[in-house]
Motif scaffolding. Sequence first.
Motif: not given
Length: 356
Positions: A74-96
């Motif tokens: 994020d803009s403060s340099g914090n690693d938010i890959t885990w949050d991005k992973s959750i967002e992508m997983n939820n988007a996929l399962f919402k579509e399915l």
Amino acid sequence: AMGPKATFYIDDERKKTYFAAFGESMPDLNYQSEELINAIKHVFKYWVELGSDGFRFDAVKHIYDPNEIEKVVDSSGNDITWDKSIEMNNALFKELGDYLKEISPDLYMLGENYSGNYEVKQYAKTFDSEFDFETWHTALGAVTNKDPWGGSAPRKNYDDTVVGVTNELIALNPNWVATGMTGNHDTTRAASYIGDRVKDLDASLKLYASMLMLRSGIPFIYYGDELGMFGANKSGDNFVEDSEVRMPMPFKDSTIKLEKMFYSKVVDNETGEINNLGSNVLKDWPTYKEDNPVVEEEILDENSLYNTYKSLISFRSEHSSIYKGIMSLVSDFTNGTIYKMEDGTETVYVAFNFGT
């Protein structure tokens, strides 16, 4: 799938790199491919047309694993890959999920997320249910006074989870269906875990059965737990891995050849022999057949664990406040808990004594 297993591997034959969350022999599907997602939808449609009422989705947090996707900060340099992973997983399962509900409006989507409630909550709006690992481990802790996830004050922790976890999820998704469970393939079987820690295994397993059955939602019994089957998960030991908890139901006249049960072939570190996992279990646990309960005998024994589960299922199906009631804690003690369940038509009080 933590540590070195969740990583990229090279397929020498095809000269391609692939990701696998669970080890080199199990490449992940590429859900960033529209062609693949369409193929998955085709598979769903086939099973729905055959009459399936729902699907259990395995390892939902690993579809877009944080180790697989590009690192995000994020803009403060914090690693938010885990949050991005959750967002992508939820988007996929919402579509399915949208697709599935379109072809079958009452279809049930159950997610398997081998995590505590903090991570389960991240997917609460996408699924109808996820397995309740939080209450699974605190229930085992309450029965044995030793929590498999290492929680302190294990008997007190059960009070907090059996009511609190479910109501927290319902607050996020009003249609949430709670799902208690006896265990699964990732965990040592309840009979083995409890049996190593109590004086009276039969009484303790019947108490554990009651804790699963006398709570709201849908109870899930991992096959064989209703018999009191044994089996330890030895993942990380490539000699046996988790095969002990995947062994077949012990029928009296079974003709299953256990040494042919598992496709995987693994090396015995001591001898260098390459064996099928089933053969390794037989070597590791030669008394498997003698040690486990037999289905036909359990059915005939009116005091068996199997018949305890049957009577609990019958009882809960007669009381709507149990299977669809709202749970609230009445009183909690050091060695016990009392909660009530109500659905507007009746109130049921449930009390458990964990004292020795």
